[in-house]
Design an enzyme around this catalytic site. Structure first.
Site, mmCIF file in Angstrom:
data_model
loop_
_atom_site.group_PDB
_atom_site.id
_atom_site.type_symbol
_atom_site.label_atom_id
_atom_site.label_comp_id
_atom_site.label_asym_id
_atom_site.label_seq_id
_atom_site.Cartn_x
_atom_site.Cartn_y
_atom_site.Cartn_z
ATOM 1 N N CYS A 143 -4.216 -1.838 -1.858
ATOM 2 C CA CYS A 143 -4.370 -0.430 -2.211
ATOM 3 C C CYS A 143 -5.385 -0.360 -3.345
ATOM 4 O O CYS A 143 -5.145 -0.917 -4.427
ATOM 5 C CB CYS A 143 -3.013 0.107 -2.659
ATOM 6 S SG CYS A 143 -3.076 1.731 -3.416
ATOM 7 N N ASN A 144 -6.518 0.282 -3.086
ATOM 8 C CA ASN A 144 -7.554 0.384 -4.122
ATOM 9 C C ASN A 144 -7.088 1.201 -5.314
ATOM 10 O O ASN A 144 -7.446 0.923 -6.453
ATOM 11 C CB ASN A 144 -8.811 1.033 -3.541
ATOM 12 C CG ASN A 144 -9.559 0.110 -2.602
ATOM 13 O OD1 ASN A 144 -10.446 -0.607 -3.020
ATOM 14 N ND2 ASN A 144 -9.184 0.112 -1.342
ATOM 15 N N THR A 145 -6.301 2.246 -5.030
ATOM 16 C CA THR A 145 -5.848 3.123 -6.112
ATOM 17 C C THR A 145 -5.006 2.318 -7.114
ATOM 18 O O THR A 145 -5.196 2.410 -8.329
ATOM 19 C CB THR A 145 -5.048 4.304 -5.538
ATOM 20 O OG1 THR A 145 -5.805 4.899 -4.479
ATOM 21 C CG2 THR A 145 -4.761 5.349 -6.596
ATOM 22 N N ASP A 200 0.884 -1.176 0.000
ATOM 23 C CA ASP A 200 0.000 0.000 0.000
ATOM 24 C C ASP A 200 0.919 1.224 0.000
ATOM 25 O O ASP A 200 2.141 1.104 0.140
ATOM 26 C CB ASP A 200 -0.891 -0.019 1.249
ATOM 27 C CG ASP A 200 -1.821 1.196 1.310
ATOM 28 O OD1 ASP A 200 -2.396 1.553 0.268
ATOM 29 O OD2 ASP A 200 -1.952 1.807 2.387
ATOM 30 N N SER A 201 0.300 2.398 -0.085
ATOM 31 C CA SER A 201 1.097 3.624 0.017
ATOM 32 C C SER A 201 1.589 3.834 1.457
ATOM 33 O O SER A 201 2.601 4.480 1.675
ATOM 34 C CB SER A 201 0.242 4.820 -0.409
ATOM 35 O OG SER A 201 -0.892 4.926 0.446
ATOM 36 N N GLU A 238 -3.197 9.154 8.153
ATOM 37 C CA GLU A 238 -1.747 8.981 8.322
ATOM 38 C C GLU A 238 -1.208 9.915 9.418
ATOM 39 O O GLU A 238 -0.202 9.621 10.038
ATOM 40 C CB GLU A 238 -1.010 9.215 6.990
ATOM 41 C CG GLU A 238 -1.246 8.120 5.942
ATOM 42 C CD GLU A 238 -0.387 6.856 6.147
ATOM 43 O OE1 GLU A 238 0.595 6.908 6.898
ATOM 44 O OE2 GLU A 238 -0.746 5.815 5.551
ATOM 45 N N CYS A 253 -11.047 2.478 -0.094
ATOM 46 C CA CYS A 253 -9.637 2.777 0.187
ATOM 47 C C CYS A 253 -9.305 2.008 1.461
ATOM 48 O O CYS A 253 -10.089 2.027 2.422
ATOM 49 C CB CYS A 253 -9.446 4.278 0.402
ATOM 50 S SG CYS A 253 -7.808 4.714 1.055
ATOM 51 N N THR A 254 -8.160 1.343 1.456
ATOM 52 C CA THR A 254 -7.838 0.464 2.595
ATOM 53 C C THR A 254 -7.553 1.234 3.883
ATOM 54 O O THR A 254 -7.499 0.650 4.954
ATOM 55 C CB THR A 254 -6.641 -0.445 2.266
ATOM 56 O OG1 THR A 254 -5.574 0.361 1.744
ATOM 57 C CG2 THR A 254 -7.032 -1.511 1.272
ATOM 58 N N HIS A 255 -7.371 2.547 3.776
ATOM 59 C CA HIS A 255 -7.216 3.350 4.995
ATOM 60 C C HIS A 255 -8.559 3.532 5.734
ATOM 61 O O HIS A 255 -8.578 3.777 6.931
ATOM 62 C CB HIS A 255 -6.688 4.756 4.654
ATOM 63 C CG HIS A 255 -5.212 4.831 4.368
ATOM 64 N ND1 HIS A 255 -4.657 4.381 3.203
ATOM 65 C CD2 HIS A 255 -4.195 5.324 5.122
ATOM 66 C CE1 HIS A 255 -3.343 4.608 3.238
ATOM 67 N NE2 HIS A 255 -3.039 5.172 4.388
ATOM 68 N N TYR A 280 -1.117 8.090 -2.707
ATOM 69 C CA TYR A 280 -1.226 7.636 -4.096
ATOM 70 C C TYR A 280 -2.482 8.227 -4.766
ATOM 71 O O TYR A 280 -2.548 8.329 -5.979
ATOM 72 C CB TYR A 280 -1.358 6.107 -4.138
ATOM 73 C CG TYR A 280 -0.056 5.333 -4.150
ATOM 74 C CD1 TYR A 280 1.155 5.925 -3.801
ATOM 75 C CD2 TYR A 280 -0.052 3.985 -4.513
ATOM 76 C CE1 TYR A 280 2.334 5.191 -3.815
ATOM 77 C CE2 TYR A 280 1.129 3.247 -4.530
ATOM 78 C CZ TYR A 280 2.310 3.850 -4.186
ATOM 79 O OH TYR A 280 3.472 3.120 -4.203
ATOM 80 N N GLY A 281 -3.475 8.555 -3.939
ATOM 81 C CA GLY A 281 -4.807 8.851 -4.464
ATOM 82 C C GLY A 281 -4.946 10.118 -5.274
ATOM 83 O O GLY A 281 -6.002 10.373 -5.854
#
Ligand code: DGL
Length: 290
Positions: free
Chosen positions: A88-90, A25-26, A165, A197-199, A57-58
Site C-alpha cells: 500500500c503506497n499510502t 493493503d486497504s 474496488e 497506488c497498488t490498485h 486509505y487514500g
C-alpha cells in the site's frame, strides 16, 4: 520505541525461514504485489490482509493511517510473519518511516523501490497516487534524493480506488476520469509514469491507451518484491520448505474481495473475516504526528 509492547517473535531459526511474509493493503490493490511474490518468490508462504472495512486509505489523515498500520503490523507479528511488505503506497508514504523501528521484523514499503526504478528509466517523472500519497510528497523526495536533476509531477486520483474496488474497469466513466487525471502529466511531457497506488496496475489497459507509447510505466510492486528477495537472502530468511497456501484475511465482507481476487489471481481464494486487536494510541505516538 514501542517495540516491547508488541508481541516478540521468538520462533526458532528453521521455523523463521518457513514463516509467512505478511502483505497488506486497504483492499485488493495489494494483490498486484502478491502476484509478483508468486512470480519472484514462489517458495514463500504469504499471509494477506485487506483492510476492506476501512477502505479507502487514500483520503485518511496520517494519524489514522499510523493507527491502522500499527494494528496490522501488531497482528502480523502475532501471526508469526518473518517480514512484512506494505503493499500500500499510502501506508508506505505516511507510516513506514515512523513504524519501522517499532517492530522487530523487516518492513518494506513501495516508495523507494518505485522511485529508484523510475529514475533508471527517465528524467520527467509523473506519479499518479492517492490524494494522501501525492500530498505527502514521498515520491518526489525519494526521486530527488536519488536523481536531484529529475523533474517530478504528482497527481492525486481520489476516484480510482473506489472505481477499481467496484470493478468498474470497463466503464466509460473510468476512462474519462483517467483522461482527466493524466492530462496535466501529458502536458508536462513526462517520459515515465509511476503507478503510485497498488490498485492502479488494474487500470493498465486504460492508461496504456491514453499515454504515448514512449512513456515508461513503473509498477513498484515488481521492485519491492525484488528488494524483499534481496533482504531475505541477506538475512538468511528464505524459505527452504514447500510453501503453504496463502492465507487471506479481510476486515469487512469477504464476498466482493473474493470476486475481484478470483478475477485477478485466477482462483477464488478462501477468505476469513477478522477483527484486528485494538491498540490504544500512546501519547508519544499522538505527539509524533502533530
Ligand atoms: N492501494 C493503496 C495504495 O497503494 C491504498 C489505496 C486506498 O485505499 O486509497 O495507496
Amino acid at each position: 520505541m514501542v517495540g516491547n509492547r508488541f508481541a516478540d517473535n521468538h520462533l526458532p531459526i528453521m521455523s523463521q525461514n518457513s514463516a509467512p511474509i505478511g502483505v497488506f493493503d486497504s483492499g485488493v490493490g495489494g494483490l498486484t504485489v502478491l502476484r509478483e511474490l508468486y512470480r519472484q518468490l514462489p517458495y514463500e508462504s504469504v499471509i494477506y490482509f485487506g483492510d476492506t472495512a476501512r477502505l479507502p486509505y487514500g483520503t485518511r489523515s496520517q494519524a489514522q493511517i499510523l493507527q491502522f498500520v500499527r494494528e496490522i503490523l501488531n497482528w502480523m507479528v502475532q501471526q508469526g510473519a518473518k517480514m512484512v511488505i506494505m503493499a500500500c503506497n499510502t501506508s508506505s508514504a505516511l507510516a513506514l518511516e515512523v513504524v519501522r523501528s517499532e517492530f522487530n521484523i523487516p518492513i518494506l514499503g513501495l516508495i523507494l523501490p518505485g522511485a529508484r526504478a523510475a529514475v533508471q528509466q527517465g528524467q520527467r517523472i509523473g506519479v499518479i497516487a492517492t490524494p494522501a500519497t501525492a500530498a505527502s510528497n514521498a515520491y518526489r523526495q525519494a526521486i530527488l534524493e536519488v536523481a536531484p536533476s529529475a523533474r517530478v509531477w504528482q497527481v492525486g486520483c481520489p476516484e480510482f480506488v473506489p472505481l477499481i474496488e467496484q470493478n468498474r474497469l470497463d466503464d466509460p466513466y473510468t476512462v474519462s476520469v483517467a483522461q482527466e487525471y493524466l492530462e496535466p502529466l501529458l502536458q508536462r511531457q513526462i517520459d515515465t509514469l509511476i503507478y503510485g497506488c497498488t490498485h492502479y496496475p488494474y487500470l493498465a489497459p486504460i492508461l496504456q491507451r491514453i499515454l504515448p507509447q514512449s512513456v515508461k510505466r513503473i509498477d513498484p510492486a515488481i521492485h519491492v518484491v525484488a528488494a524483499a528477495a534481496q533482504e531475505l537472502d541477506l538475512l538468511g530468511l528464505k524459505n527452504l520448505r514447500p510453501p503453504v497456501p496463502t492465507r487471506f484475511c479481510v476486515s469487512g465482507n469477504p464476498q466482493p474481495f473474493i470476486q475481484l481476487a478470483a478475477q485477478w489471481l485466477g482462483y477464488a481464494p478462501i477468505v476469513e473475516t477478522i477483527t484486528l486487536p485494538a491498540l490504544v494510541p500512546q501519547p508519544a505516538q499522538l505527539e509524533a504526528v502533530e
